[in-house]
Enzyme design. Structure first.
Site, PDB file in Angstrom:
ATOM      1  N   LYS A 131       1.743  -3.570   6.798  1.00  0.00           N
ATOM      2  CA  LYS A 131       2.190  -3.565   5.392  1.00  0.00           C
ATOM      3  C   LYS A 131       3.707  -3.339   5.330  1.00  0.00           C
ATOM      4  CE  LYS A 131      -1.632  -4.587   3.465  1.00  0.00           C
ATOM      5  NZ  LYS A 131      -1.802  -5.920   2.876  1.00  0.00           N
ATOM      6  N   TYR A 191      -2.354  -0.879  10.919  1.00  0.00           N
ATOM      7  CA  TYR A 191      -2.566  -1.436   9.577  1.00  0.00           C
ATOM      8  C   TYR A 191      -1.359  -1.131   8.682  1.00  0.00           C
ATOM      9  CZ  TYR A 191      -3.840  -1.500   4.696  1.00  0.00           C
ATOM     10  OH  TYR A 191      -3.798  -1.715   3.346  1.00  0.00           O
ATOM     11  N   SER A 248       0.837  -1.198   0.000  1.00  0.00           N
ATOM     12  CA  SER A 248       0.000   0.000   0.000  1.00  0.00           C
ATOM     13  C   SER A 248       0.873   1.249   0.000  1.00  0.00           C
ATOM     14  CB  SER A 248      -0.834  -0.040   1.285  1.00  0.00           C
ATOM     15  OG  SER A 248      -1.413   1.211   1.530  1.00  0.00           O
TER      16      SER A 248
HETATM   17  C1  WQD Z   1      -9.303   9.695   0.582  1.00  0.00           C
HETATM   18  C2  WQD Z   1      -9.487  11.182   0.808  1.00  0.00           C
HETATM   19  C3  WQD Z   1     -10.022  11.766   3.071  1.00  0.00           C
HETATM   20  C4  WQD Z   1     -13.983   9.910   3.180  1.00  0.00           C
HETATM   21  C5  WQD Z   1      -6.929   4.506   1.995  1.00  0.00           C
HETATM   22  C6  WQD Z   1      -6.527   3.369   2.897  1.00  0.00           C
HETATM   23  C7  WQD Z   1      -5.035   3.275   2.932  1.00  0.00           C
HETATM   24  C8  WQD Z   1      -4.463   3.120   1.531  1.00  0.00           C
HETATM   25  C9  WQD Z   1      -4.999   4.122   0.604  1.00  0.00           C
HETATM   26  C10 WQD Z   1      -4.856   0.725   1.088  1.00  0.00           C
HETATM   27  C11 WQD Z   1      -8.852  11.656   2.110  1.00  0.00           C
HETATM   28  C12 WQD Z   1     -11.149  12.116   2.143  1.00  0.00           C
HETATM   29  C13 WQD Z   1     -12.741  10.352   2.776  1.00  0.00           C
HETATM   30  C14 WQD Z   1     -15.007  10.877   3.436  1.00  0.00           C
HETATM   31  C15 WQD Z   1     -13.446  12.607   2.835  1.00  0.00           C
HETATM   32  N1  WQD Z   1      -4.594   1.931   0.819  1.00  0.00           N
HETATM   33  N2  WQD Z   1     -12.474  11.667   2.600  1.00  0.00           N
HETATM   34  N3  WQD Z   1     -14.687  12.198   3.236  1.00  0.00           N
HETATM   35  O1  WQD Z   1      -7.135   7.869   3.495  1.00  0.00           O
HETATM   36  O2  WQD Z   1      -6.115   7.790   1.214  1.00  0.00           O
HETATM   37  O3  WQD Z   1      -6.452   5.712   2.558  1.00  0.00           O
HETATM   38  O4  WQD Z   1      -6.409   4.238   0.720  1.00  0.00           O
HETATM   39  O5  WQD Z   1      -4.563  -0.067   1.723  1.00  0.00           O
HETATM   40  O6  WQD Z   1      -4.638   2.299   3.758  1.00  0.00           O
HETATM   41  O7  WQD Z   1      -7.113   3.615   4.134  1.00  0.00           O
HETATM   42  O8  WQD Z   1      -8.394   6.875   1.509  1.00  0.00           O
HETATM   43  O9  WQD Z   1     -10.703   6.958   0.683  1.00  0.00           O
HETATM   44  O10 WQD Z   1     -10.292   7.065   3.173  1.00  0.00           O
HETATM   45  O11 WQD Z   1      -9.686   9.012   1.755  1.00  0.00           O
HETATM   46  O12 WQD Z   1     -13.242  13.801   2.670  1.00  0.00           O
HETATM   47  O13 WQD Z   1     -16.129  10.559   3.823  1.00  0.00           O
HETATM   48  O14 WQD Z   1     -10.889  11.453   0.943  1.00  0.00           O
HETATM   49  O15 WQD Z   1      -9.828  12.722   4.057  1.00  0.00           O
HETATM   50  O16 WQD Z   1      -8.336  12.935   1.868  1.00  0.00           O
HETATM   51  P1  WQD Z   1      -6.989   7.156   2.235  1.00  0.00           P
HETATM   52  P2  WQD Z   1      -9.842   7.424   1.804  1.00  0.00           P
END
Ligand code: WQD
Length: 340
Positions: free
Chosen positions: A155, A151, A126
């Site tokens: 990884k 988590y 990741s």
């Molecule tokens: C993306 C953006 C939030 C929800 C995830 C996994 C991580 C990794 C990558 C896998 C952020 C914003 C989100 C909402 C929002 N991969 N957001 N409102 O945090 O990049 O991480 O993917 O293993 O482990 O957790 O992804 O989709 O949660 O957030 O504004 O209701 O969207 O703050 O900027 P993230 P995400």
């Protein structure tokens, strides 16, 4: 036919990868105990490929049960290891469950890969391993920062365990660092099935649009980015799936024991949360009900990939645009509202 064991084959990325493997001539066996997935996914895979997938509902932390798969299937030449717990927030609440589940299963599988000569080992890593990077885009050489959650730590540790093992054992290993996989198979037969309230952006968008959620929040618009919201590299799950088949073919072709290669799987485009919402509104023709909320603890401000290495070495090509990601995610959400 070459047989590949896919762990977590009923999960989001696992299922899309099984489809791609079958379409490229591999024989696939899945192991998934449905702890975070649904058996409906098997029917979806069958609908797309016309093939019934053999799935073992086995817990991979059970070494003996896992070994029985290899005893029954001596033709396994490779393993694609997706199965893992992946909720960042939950991992903070339940660190031991995360370390046990994600690391014990990995150690068992690596031992079995060596014992049963399943030489090719592909690991779901990741972009979390980069932590908060000092500069973007990140390449595979970018220095890893401390993990922000248990988590993420699993990884990072997983990568280390694999590297150390490949150094001394005749395994060809590939670590695939996913950025933000989104979207669904264009057939709408498979897609993401979040458990409970979605934590990730795109399911939050589509569930709000369909009315499962009343509203959603954008977590902060006061970051130092072009519109104040966080930047991520969203990538279509079918493009991610494709990269697994290419990585496997690359490993088979190289046939190099002790290989440990790392690839970033992102599009190379940094997209803000507000831009992602605009793309959704454009393809769906809907106005999304969202508010600007406070920042989410632990969020990385901005990250996106340099994907040159995967493009050059694997011959990987991005087939899906941001609009395609949003369109297929929306089609999938509408299809599960009706049928599943
Ligand atoms: C993306 C953006 C939030 C929800 C995830 C996994 C991580 C990794 C990558 C896998 C952020 C914003 C989100 C909402 C929002 N991969 N957001 N409102 O945090 O990049 O991480 O993917 O293993 O482990 O957790 O992804 O989709 O949660 O957030 O504004 O209701 O969207 O703050 O900027 P993230 P995400």
């Amino acid at each position: 036919m070459q047989t590949i064991l896919v762990t977590g084959g009923c999960g989001y990325i696992g299922a899309h990868t099984i489809v791609d493997l079958i379409e490229n001539g591999f024989n696939v066996i899945s192991v998934d105990n449905f702890s975070r997935s649904s058996h409906h996914t098997l029917a979806g895979i069958e609908k797309i490929t016309g093939q019934k997938i053999k799935n073992y509902a086995i817990d991979l932390t059970d070494a003996q049960a896992t070994e029985s798969i290899f005893i029954e299937n001596p033709s396994i030449i490779g393993i694609i290891h997706f199965a893992a717990f992946k909720a960042v927030g939950e991992s903070v609440e339940m660190p031991l469950e995360y370390y046990e589940n994600n690391l014990f299963s990995l150690v068992h599988l690596l031992k079995l890969a060596v014992k049963y000569k399943a030489m090719h080992f592909i690991f779901s890593s990741s972009c979390t391993v980069y932590g908060n990077p000092h500069s973007i885009p990140v390449t595979e050489q970018t220095e890893l920062q401390p993990a922000a959650s248990p988590y993420g730590a699993t990884k990072q540790m997983g990568e280390t365990i694999i590297k150390d093992t490949a150094f001394v054992k005749p395994l060809s290993t590939i670590l695939l660092r996913y950025f933000n996989p989104v979207g669904a198979h264009p057939s709408t037969a498979i897609g993401e099935l979040p458990i409970g309230r979605p934590q990730n952006l795109v399911p939050a968008i589509t569930q709000t649009a369909i009315g499962k959620l009343d509203t959603m929040q954008v977590y902060g618009d006061d970051y130092d980015t072009r519109d104040g919201s966080c930047i991520r590299d969203y990538i279509h799950v079918c493009d991610i799936a494709r990269a697994h088949t290419l990585a496997l073919q690359y490993s088979i072709k190289k046939n190099e024991p002790h290989l440990c290669d790392i690839f970033n799987l992102g599009t190379g485009n940094g997209i803000t949360v507000l831009e992602a919402i605009q793309a959704f509104e454009k393809v769906s023709g809907l106005k999304l009900n969202y508010q600007i909320g406070p920042r989410r603890a632990g969020d990385i401000i901005a990250i996106y990939a340099n994907n040159d290495y995967a493009v050059q070495k694997l011959g990987w090509k991005i087939n899906y645009s941001l609009d395609d990601m949003m369109r297929t995610a929306w089609e999938w959400e509408k299809s599960i509202a009706v049928s599943k």
